[in-house]
Write a protein that holds these residues in place. Sequence first.
Motif, PDB file in Angstrom:
ATOM      1  N   UNK A  58       0.842  -1.206   0.000  1.00  0.00           N
ATOM      2  CA  UNK A  58       0.000   0.000   0.000  1.00  0.00           C
ATOM      3  C   UNK A  58       0.874   1.251   0.000  1.00  0.00           C
ATOM      4  N   UNK A  59       1.908   1.240   0.804  1.00  0.00           N
ATOM      5  CA  UNK A  59       2.786   2.409   0.896  1.00  0.00           C
ATOM      6  C   UNK A  59       3.472   2.688  -0.430  1.00  0.00           C
ATOM      7  N   UNK A  60       3.914   1.642  -1.112  1.00  0.00           N
ATOM      8  CA  UNK A  60       4.560   1.818  -2.419  1.00  0.00           C
ATOM      9  C   UNK A  60       3.593   2.465  -3.410  1.00  0.00           C
ATOM     10  N   UNK A  61       2.385   1.935  -3.470  1.00  0.00           N
ATOM     11  CA  UNK A  61       1.377   2.459  -4.404  1.00  0.00           C
ATOM     12  C   UNK A  61       1.003   3.896  -4.039  1.00  0.00           C
ATOM     13  N   UNK A  62       0.765   4.147  -2.759  1.00  0.00           N
ATOM     14  CA  UNK A  62       0.321   5.473  -2.315  1.00  0.00           C
ATOM     15  C   UNK A  62       1.410   6.523  -2.478  1.00  0.00           C
ATOM     16  N   UNK A  63       2.656   6.166  -2.201  1.00  0.00           N
ATOM     17  CA  UNK A  63       3.748   7.129  -2.408  1.00  0.00           C
ATOM     18  C   UNK A  63       3.891   7.491  -3.873  1.00  0.00           C
ATOM     19  N   UNK A  64       3.734   6.511  -4.761  1.00  0.00           N
ATOM     20  CA  UNK A  64       3.776   6.810  -6.196  1.00  0.00           C
ATOM     21  C   UNK A  64       2.642   7.757  -6.567  1.00  0.00           C
ATOM     22  N   UNK A  65       1.461   7.511  -6.006  1.00  0.00           N
ATOM     23  CA  UNK A  65       0.331   8.400  -6.261  1.00  0.00           C
ATOM     24  C   UNK A  65       0.557   9.791  -5.709  1.00  0.00           C
ATOM     25  N   UNK A  66       1.176   9.868  -4.552  1.00  0.00           N
ATOM     26  CA  UNK A  66       1.476  11.165  -3.943  1.00  0.00           C
ATOM     27  C   UNK A  66       2.404  11.976  -4.847  1.00  0.00           C
ATOM     28  N   UNK A  67       3.408  11.308  -5.401  1.00  0.00           N
ATOM     29  CA  UNK A  67       4.332  11.991  -6.315  1.00  0.00           C
ATOM     30  C   UNK A  67       3.598  12.546  -7.529  1.00  0.00           C
ATOM     31  N   UNK A  68       2.701  11.742  -8.094  1.00  0.00           N
ATOM     32  CA  UNK A  68       1.944  12.184  -9.270  1.00  0.00           C
ATOM     33  C   UNK A  68       1.048  13.361  -8.908  1.00  0.00           C
ATOM     34  N   UNK A  69       0.361  13.276  -7.783  1.00  0.00           N
ATOM     35  CA  UNK A  69      -0.521  14.376  -7.369  1.00  0.00           C
ATOM     36  C   UNK A  69       0.247  15.674  -7.205  1.00  0.00           C
ATOM     37  N   UNK A  70       1.410  15.589  -6.592  1.00  0.00           N
ATOM     38  CA  UNK A  70       2.207  16.798  -6.392  1.00  0.00           C
ATOM     39  C   UNK A  70       2.707  17.344  -7.718  1.00  0.00           C
ATOM     40  N   UNK A  71       3.117  16.470  -8.636  1.00  0.00           N
ATOM     41  CA  UNK A  71       3.582  16.912  -9.954  1.00  0.00           C
ATOM     42  C   UNK A  71       2.464  17.552 -10.760  1.00  0.00           C
ATOM     43  N   UNK A  72       1.266  16.986 -10.670  1.00  0.00           N
ATOM     44  CA  UNK A  72       0.132  17.484 -11.443  1.00  0.00           C
ATOM     45  C   UNK A  72      -0.612  18.622 -10.746  1.00  0.00           C
ATOM     46  N   UNK A  73      -0.232  18.920  -9.520  1.00  0.00           N
ATOM     47  CA  UNK A  73      -0.889  19.987  -8.785  1.00  0.00           C
ATOM     48  C   UNK A  73      -2.307  19.645  -8.358  1.00  0.00           C
ATOM     49  N   UNK A  74      -2.609  18.363  -8.197  1.00  0.00           N
ATOM     50  CA  UNK A  74      -3.953  17.927  -7.786  1.00  0.00           C
ATOM     51  C   UNK A  74      -4.036  17.921  -6.265  1.00  0.00           C
ATOM     52  N   UNK A  75      -4.018  19.081  -5.677  1.00  0.00           N
ATOM     53  CA  UNK A  75      -3.904  19.241  -4.230  1.00  0.00           C
ATOM     54  C   UNK A  75      -5.135  18.757  -3.460  1.00  0.00           C
ATOM     55  N   UNK A  76      -6.292  18.728  -4.096  1.00  0.00           N
ATOM     56  CA  UNK A  76      -7.502  18.341  -3.364  1.00  0.00           C
ATOM     57  C   UNK A  76      -7.468  16.885  -2.900  1.00  0.00           C
ATOM     58  N   UNK A  77      -6.685  16.058  -3.560  1.00  0.00           N
ATOM     59  CA  UNK A  77      -6.606  14.644  -3.174  1.00  0.00           C
ATOM     60  C   UNK A  77      -5.514  14.363  -2.151  1.00  0.00           C
ATOM     61  N   UNK A  78      -4.662  15.338  -1.890  1.00  0.00           N
ATOM     62  CA  UNK A  78      -3.532  15.110  -0.985  1.00  0.00           C
ATOM     63  C   UNK A  78      -3.948  14.664   0.419  1.00  0.00           C
ATOM     64  N   UNK A  79      -4.961  15.255   1.048  1.00  0.00           N
ATOM     65  CA  UNK A  79      -5.327  14.779   2.398  1.00  0.00           C
ATOM     66  C   UNK A  79      -5.699  13.296   2.440  1.00  0.00           C
ATOM     67  N   UNK A  80      -6.321  12.807   1.375  1.00  0.00           N
ATOM     68  CA  UNK A  80      -6.682  11.394   1.320  1.00  0.00           C
ATOM     69  C   UNK A  80      -5.434  10.514   1.317  1.00  0.00           C
ATOM     70  N   UNK A  81      -4.453  10.900   0.509  1.00  0.00           N
ATOM     71  CA  UNK A  81      -3.233  10.095   0.401  1.00  0.00           C
ATOM     72  C   UNK A  81      -2.433  10.165   1.693  1.00  0.00           C
ATOM     73  N   UNK A  82      -2.320  11.354   2.255  1.00  0.00           N
ATOM     74  CA  UNK A  82      -1.596  11.476   3.529  1.00  0.00           C
ATOM     75  C   UNK A  82      -2.262  10.609   4.609  1.00  0.00           C
ATOM     76  N   UNK A  83      -3.585  10.618   4.655  1.00  0.00           N
ATOM     77  CA  UNK A  83      -4.290   9.797   5.646  1.00  0.00           C
ATOM     78  C   UNK A  83      -4.060   8.310   5.387  1.00  0.00           C
TER      79      UNK A  83
END
Length: 167
Positions: A58-83
């Motif tokens: 899960x951590x591997x998948x979520x960290x990859x998603x976090x990187x993509x969100x930050x690169x794409x500027x999709x900030x609204x999803x960040x709290x979900x990934x951090x949680x």
Amino acid sequence: RLHNGLGEICRLEGDLDAAEIAYGRALDLHVACGSPESVVARLNLGLVQLGRRRFDEARRILNAGLDVLEQQGMRTLLPYVHAALLPCCAAARDLAAYDAHLLGADAEVKDTDIASCAELAGDLLRRNDPARARRAYTLAAAQWRAIQRADRGARVEEALAALPGPD
């Protein structure tokens, strides 16, 4: 979107195998179309792994998603990934990362996934790190109250009350 929605229904009903298949199909379709929504399917696959208590995967998948969100500027999803990363870091005893993700998860967004992930992190930490468990449970309790799930909020309140140390 249909496959992602089906995956969501399956995951919420506890059918993680069917959820994984549906999210996988959604991911394949989004990737084939070059859609930025592929990150949502990836994050949902991370939640499936959390449901299976496969914290490293899960951590591997979520960290990859976090990187993509930050690169794409999709900030609204960040709290979900951090949680969602909270229980992963708690299970790995990566407390510095846990603390950073707790800050990112504590947002104005109120959602079942945020509440569930914070609650799971509290459960994982309660024996060895009651102070961090208290912060996770406090976040979970606030989330459950905000989405009007008194039953789950009461369970978290009980866990909070059972923790040693200051209130």
